[in-house]
Enzyme design. Structure first.
Site, PDB file in Angstrom:
ATOM      1  CG  ASN A 208      -2.187  -0.799   1.005  1.00  0.00           C
ATOM      2  OD1 ASN A 208      -2.629  -0.977  -0.125  1.00  0.00           O
ATOM      3  ND2 ASN A 208      -2.774  -1.292   2.082  1.00  0.00           N
ATOM      4  CG  HIS A 213      -4.879   2.694   0.241  1.00  0.00           C
ATOM      5  ND1 HIS A 213      -4.784   1.743   1.234  1.00  0.00           N
ATOM      6  CD2 HIS A 213      -4.394   3.843   0.777  1.00  0.00           C
ATOM      7  CE1 HIS A 213      -4.283   2.297   2.332  1.00  0.00           C
ATOM      8  NE2 HIS A 213      -4.033   3.563   2.077  1.00  0.00           N
ATOM      9  CG  ASP A 217      -8.510  -1.676  -2.454  1.00  0.00           C
ATOM     10  OD1 ASP A 217      -8.126  -2.047  -1.332  1.00  0.00           O
ATOM     11  OD2 ASP A 217      -9.176  -0.639  -2.639  1.00  0.00           O
ATOM     12  CD  GLU A 243      -3.149  -6.648   6.315  1.00  0.00           C
ATOM     13  OE1 GLU A 243      -2.175  -6.368   7.023  1.00  0.00           O
ATOM     14  OE2 GLU A 243      -4.122  -5.871   6.178  1.00  0.00           O
TER      15      GLU A 243
END
Length: 331
Positions: A208, A213, A217, A243
């Site tokens: 990240n 992000h 994702d 996660e």
């Protein structure tokens, strides 16, 4: 012009997605439409609080807002509507019972009157029969409408419950959905042995931080799909949070489940990932996992799996640890 209004609304939704850098996904498109409508005060309030605090919304923010709304409001609202329809149905049945009782009384009175005033008795019978026929027709219409409304509401409620139990980012069951499925499977009289695993993507924060992000994702979706497809249909895979993923192995003990999961881990480790947006290399992805047998109390299995996951992380990550190894030896 309805077409022009639809086009305008699509443009407004697109502007919201573009303003916040949101992916043009179904979830984000639906959220933007509901946000612009302003009819769902809790959804608007949750989004506005984040906007006031951060100035923007991320895909993760939208995912959390939508998941919270799906998990609470729609089922409650639909349940109340369904209860209202059931009340309408019971009221119609009550009216039908009253009508039948009144008709029975009228028949008795006509029978008593038949000997002395047959003409008046026949007239009264005809009058009451027509009234009952009209009442029955009216009640039948009410019951039919209520039946159709109830059928629609039940379908909406079932869909809302499914949505409340699904993780909107990965399409996997969320924590709530996982527990519901696990309790259902464990309650079967012929339940096979079960094992449970908690998995955590290694060094996910670094992904990240380095790639953003959006890429994080996509990695979550990739790992979710990899676990689901790699472990097969007899293994329930769910997103546990962040996660972390949780897997329920049906018909397998902890050793067998660990072997299956470790094979999946090794295959994942062979993949070299690249950021689709920037074309920068992400590298290899690994996960750590703890696997425990499921006995009568699945909470104990979760606690043990969590301890074993911690042991796997402490021992160097990128490994699967089972309950056959003492946790103290791995810490």
């Amino acid at each position: 012009d309805r077409t022009a209004l639809h086009r305008l609304r699509d443009e407004q939704i697109g502007a919201v997605l573009f303003q916040h850098g949101l992916e043009p996904s179904t979830t984000n498109f639906d959220f933007a439409g509901r946000f612009l409508n302003g009819l769902e005060a809790p959804l608007v309030r949750a989004a506005q609080e984040l906007l006031n605090a951060k100035g923007t919304l991320t895909d993760r923010d939208v995912e959390r807002i939508v998941e919270r709304r799906a998990a609470s409001a729609p089922p409650d609202k639909l349940t109340r509507e369904l209860e209202s329809k059931v009340a309408d149905c019971l009221a119609a049945v009550g009216d039908a019972t009253a009508s039948t009782s009144a008709y029975s009384t009228a028949l008795g009175e006509a029978a008593d009157q038949m000997g002395s005033e047959p003409g008046e008795a026949y007239r009264r019978l005809l009058e009451v029969t027509l009234e009952v026929a009209e009442t029955t027709r009216r009640i039948g219409g009410r019951l039919e409408r209520t039946r159709e409304d109830t059928r629609r509401l039940r379908a909406d409620l079932e869909r809302a419950v499914r949505e409340a139990e699904e993780d909107h980012l990965t399409g996997l069951p969320n924590r709530r959905g996982f527990f519901a499925r696990m309790e259902e499977m464990l309650a079967r009289p012929d339940a096979a042995p079960f094992a449970l695993a908690l998995c955590d993507i290694d060094n996910f924060k670094a992904i990240n931080d380095r790639h953003g992000h959006h890429t994080g994702d996509r990695v979550l979706r990739f790992v979710a799909r990899f676990l689901r497809e790699g472990l097969g249909r007899r293994v329930t895979v769910a997103r546990y949070g962040g996660e972390e993923f949780v897997c329920l192995f049906e018909g397998a003990d902890a050793e067998e489940a660990a072997d299956m999961l470790d094979g999946c881990r090794a295959r994942l480790r062979e993949r070299l990932l690249r950021d689709q947006t920037t074309d920068l290399p992400i590298g290899r992805i690994s996960f750590s996992a703890g696997v425990a047998p499921v006995a009568d109390d699945h909470a104990d299995a979760l606690r043990l799996a969590d301890d074993l996951l911690y042991a796997a992380k402490h021992a160097g990550k990128d490994r699967v640890v089972t309950s056959s190894l003492p946790v103290a030896e791995l810490k």
